[in-house]
Design a protein around this motif. Sequence first.
Motif, PDB file in Angstrom:
ATOM      1  N   MET A   1     -92.563 -17.969   1.322  1.00 22.97           N
ATOM      2  CA  MET A   1     -92.489 -16.657   1.704  1.00 22.97           C
ATOM      3  C   MET A   1     -91.430 -16.029   1.216  1.00 22.97           C
ATOM      4  SD  MET A   1     -93.219 -15.940   5.899  1.00 22.97           S
ATOM      5  CE  MET A   1     -93.886 -14.749   6.304  1.00 22.97           C
ATOM      6  N   ASN A   2     -91.270 -14.726   1.444  1.00 21.45           N
ATOM      7  CA  ASN A   2     -90.241 -13.718   0.863  1.00 21.45           C
ATOM      8  C   ASN A   2     -88.926 -13.865   1.774  1.00 21.45           C
ATOM      9  OD1 ASN A   2     -88.501 -11.825  -0.360  1.00 21.45           O
ATOM     10  ND2 ASN A   2     -90.582 -10.346  -0.260  1.00 21.45           N
ATOM     11  N   PRO A   3     -87.749 -14.332   1.257  1.00 21.15           N
ATOM     12  CA  PRO A   3     -86.605 -14.307   2.096  1.00 21.15           C
ATOM     13  C   PRO A   3     -86.207 -13.097   2.831  1.00 21.15           C
ATOM     14  CG  PRO A   3     -86.162 -14.955   0.014  1.00 21.15           C
ATOM     15  CD  PRO A   3     -87.530 -14.742  -0.001  1.00 21.15           C
ATOM     16  N   ILE A   4     -86.592 -11.981   2.145  1.00 17.94           N
ATOM     17  CA  ILE A   4     -86.269 -10.456   2.502  1.00 17.94           C
ATOM     18  C   ILE A   4     -86.972 -10.395   3.810  1.00 17.94           C
ATOM     19  CG2 ILE A   4     -86.371  -8.185   2.091  1.00 17.94           C
ATOM     20  CD1 ILE A   4     -84.202  -9.495   0.344  1.00 17.94           C
ATOM     21  N   ILE A   5     -88.198 -10.602   3.645  1.00 20.19           N
ATOM     22  CA  ILE A   5     -89.087 -10.450   4.834  1.00 20.19           C
ATOM     23  C   ILE A   5     -88.662 -11.495   6.186  1.00 20.19           C
ATOM     24  CG2 ILE A   5     -91.586 -10.932   6.023  1.00 20.19           C
ATOM     25  CD1 ILE A   5     -92.412 -10.171   3.213  1.00 20.19           C
ATOM     26  N   ILE A   6     -88.061 -12.464   5.898  1.00 17.66           N
ATOM     27  CA  ILE A   6     -87.633 -13.428   6.907  1.00 17.66           C
ATOM     28  C   ILE A   6     -86.498 -12.644   7.589  1.00 17.66           C
ATOM     29  CG2 ILE A   6     -86.727 -15.724   7.319  1.00 17.66           C
ATOM     30  CD1 ILE A   6     -88.473 -16.805   5.562  1.00 17.66           C
ATOM     31  N   ILE A   7     -85.453 -12.109   6.759  1.00 20.43           N
ATOM     32  CA  ILE A   7     -84.105 -11.644   7.254  1.00 20.43           C
ATOM     33  C   ILE A   7     -84.551 -10.371   7.941  1.00 20.43           C
ATOM     34  CG2 ILE A   7     -82.013 -10.474   6.132  1.00 20.43           C
ATOM     35  CD1 ILE A   7     -82.067 -12.515   4.138  1.00 20.43           C
ATOM     36  N   ARG A   8     -85.671  -9.491   7.427  1.00 25.78           N
ATOM     37  CA  ARG A   8     -85.725  -8.111   8.286  1.00 25.78           C
ATOM     38  C   ARG A   8     -86.250  -8.667   9.511  1.00 25.78           C
ATOM     39  NH1 ARG A   8     -89.659  -4.614   5.240  1.00 25.78           N
ATOM     40  NH2 ARG A   8     -89.231  -3.401   6.996  1.00 25.78           N
ATOM     41  N   SER A   9     -87.206  -9.656   9.668  1.00 29.66           N
ATOM     42  CA  SER A   9     -87.765  -9.944  10.971  1.00 29.66           C
ATOM     43  C   SER A   9     -86.896 -10.675  12.006  1.00 29.66           C
ATOM     44  CB  SER A   9     -88.776 -11.363  10.630  1.00 29.66           C
ATOM     45  OG  SER A   9     -89.693 -10.885   9.893  1.00 29.66           O
ATOM     46  N   ALA A  10     -85.516 -11.416  11.402  1.00 30.67           N
ATOM     47  CA  ALA A  10     -84.801 -11.926  12.276  1.00 30.67           C
ATOM     48  C   ALA A  10     -83.661 -10.741  12.794  1.00 30.67           C
ATOM     49  CB  ALA A  10     -83.826 -13.121  11.656  1.00 30.67           C
ATOM     50  N   ILE A  11     -83.658  -9.711  12.025  1.00 27.47           N
ATOM     51  CA  ILE A  11     -82.612  -8.781  12.479  1.00 27.47           C
ATOM     52  C   ILE A  11     -83.290  -8.038  13.381  1.00 27.47           C
ATOM     53  CG2 ILE A  11     -81.706  -6.403  11.485  1.00 27.47           C
ATOM     54  CD1 ILE A  11     -80.786  -7.819   9.080  1.00 27.47           C
ATOM     55  N   LEU A  12     -84.737  -7.589  13.385  1.00 23.40           N
ATOM     56  CA  LEU A  12     -85.366  -6.748  14.259  1.00 23.40           C
ATOM     57  C   LEU A  12     -85.692  -7.859  15.564  1.00 23.40           C
ATOM     58  CD1 LEU A  12     -88.300  -5.646  12.062  1.00 23.40           C
ATOM     59  CD2 LEU A  12     -86.660  -4.184  13.365  1.00 23.40           C
ATOM     60  N   LEU A  13     -85.768  -9.042  15.401  1.00 24.76           N
ATOM     61  CA  LEU A  13     -85.553  -9.964  16.769  1.00 24.76           C
ATOM     62  C   LEU A  13     -84.327  -9.723  17.589  1.00 24.76           C
ATOM     63  CD1 LEU A  13     -87.468 -11.983  18.101  1.00 24.76           C
ATOM     64  CD2 LEU A  13     -86.399 -13.688  16.792  1.00 24.76           C
ATOM     65  N   ILE A  14     -83.279  -9.773  16.582  1.00 28.32           N
ATOM     66  CA  ILE A  14     -82.002  -9.661  17.272  1.00 28.32           C
ATOM     67  C   ILE A  14     -81.683  -8.406  18.040  1.00 28.32           C
ATOM     68  CG2 ILE A  14     -79.479  -9.751  16.815  1.00 28.32           C
ATOM     69  CD1 ILE A  14     -80.067 -11.787  14.636  1.00 28.32           C
ATOM     70  N   SER A  15     -82.268  -7.367  17.362  1.00 28.94           N
ATOM     71  CA  SER A  15     -82.243  -5.961  17.906  1.00 28.94           C
ATOM     72  C   SER A  15     -83.104  -5.915  18.993  1.00 28.94           C
ATOM     73  CB  SER A  15     -82.683  -4.831  16.922  1.00 28.94           C
ATOM     74  OG  SER A  15     -81.909  -4.869  15.869  1.00 28.94           O
ATOM     75  N   SER A  16     -83.965  -6.536  19.136  1.00 31.03           N
ATOM     76  CA  SER A  16     -84.925  -6.515  20.438  1.00 31.03           C
ATOM     77  C   SER A  16     -84.179  -7.256  21.510  1.00 31.03           C
ATOM     78  CB  SER A  16     -86.629  -7.102  19.881  1.00 31.03           C
ATOM     79  OG  SER A  16     -86.980  -6.518  19.016  1.00 31.03           O
ATOM     80  N   ILE A  17     -83.602  -8.422  21.256  1.00 23.90           N
ATOM     81  CA  ILE A  17     -82.776  -9.061  22.229  1.00 23.90           C
ATOM     82  C   ILE A  17     -81.760  -8.269  22.886  1.00 23.90           C
ATOM     83  CG2 ILE A  17     -81.300 -11.171  22.673  1.00 23.90           C
ATOM     84  CD1 ILE A  17     -83.431 -12.620  20.646  1.00 23.90           C
ATOM     85  N   LEU A  18     -81.291  -7.517  21.919  1.00 27.22           N
ATOM     86  CA  LEU A  18     -79.972  -6.560  22.402  1.00 27.22           C
ATOM     87  C   LEU A  18     -80.535  -5.449  23.338  1.00 27.22           C
ATOM     88  CD1 LEU A  18     -77.938  -6.131  19.258  1.00 27.22           C
ATOM     89  CD2 LEU A  18     -77.076  -7.236  21.386  1.00 27.22           C
ATOM     90  N   LEU A  19     -81.628  -5.096  23.121  1.00 27.73           N
ATOM     91  CA  LEU A  19     -82.228  -4.216  23.771  1.00 27.73           C
ATOM     92  C   LEU A  19     -82.806  -4.504  25.092  1.00 27.73           C
ATOM     93  CD1 LEU A  19     -84.740  -2.100  21.438  1.00 27.73           C
ATOM     94  CD2 LEU A  19     -82.578  -1.271  22.717  1.00 27.73           C
ATOM     95  N   LEU A  20     -83.305  -5.640  25.089  1.00 31.76           N
ATOM     96  CA  LEU A  20     -83.823  -6.324  26.590  1.00 31.76           C
ATOM     97  C   LEU A  20     -82.527  -6.856  27.394  1.00 31.76           C
ATOM     98  CD1 LEU A  20     -86.476  -8.627  25.386  1.00 31.76           C
ATOM     99  CD2 LEU A  20     -86.765  -6.743  26.749  1.00 31.76           C
ATOM    100  N   ILE A  21     -81.499  -7.315  26.496  1.00 31.43           N
ATOM    101  CA  ILE A  21     -80.211  -7.362  27.325  1.00 31.43           C
ATOM    102  C   ILE A  21     -79.733  -6.147  28.055  1.00 31.43           C
ATOM    103  CG2 ILE A  21     -77.640  -8.142  27.190  1.00 31.43           C
ATOM    104  CD1 ILE A  21     -78.679 -10.452  25.233  1.00 31.43           C
ATOM    105  N   SER A  22     -79.340  -4.907  27.262  1.00 32.69           N
ATOM    106  CA  SER A  22     -79.239  -3.746  27.756  1.00 32.69           C
ATOM    107  C   SER A  22     -79.886  -3.250  28.923  1.00 32.69           C
ATOM    108  CB  SER A  22     -78.803  -2.857  26.536  1.00 32.69           C
ATOM    109  OG  SER A  22     -80.202  -2.411  26.041  1.00 32.69           O
TER     110      SER A  22
END
Length: 90
Positions: free
Chosen positions: A1-22
Motif C-alpha cells: 500500500m502507498n505510504p502517502i495514502i496511509i499518512i493522509r488517512s492518519a492526518i484526516l483521522l487526527i483532524s476528525s478526532i480534533l473536531l469531535l473533541i472541540s
Amino acid sequence: MNPIIIIRSAILLISSILLLISAAGILRFKDNIPRVLYARIHILGVADIACIIALLTLYEPLLAITYFILAPFAAHAIANAYYYGEEDHD
C-alpha cells in the motif's frame, strides 16, 4: 500500500478526532458561566486548525489559506459584538 495514502488517512483521522473533541467542548460549557463565549471561541480555534489541516491534506491549499485568513476575522467580530452588545453579560 502507498505510504502517502496511509499518512493522509492518519492526518484526516487526527483532524476528525480534533473536531469531535472541540464539539464536545462546545457542548460541555453551560450558558450561565460568565464570559463563556470567549471559551467557546477558543475551542473553535481548535476546530479551525483541524479544518485547515484537513484541507491541506486533501490538496486544497487555496481553501485552506482562505479559511486561515478569514476565520480570525470572524472570531474577532463575534467577540467584539459580544463585548459591546446590548445584553447584560455580567
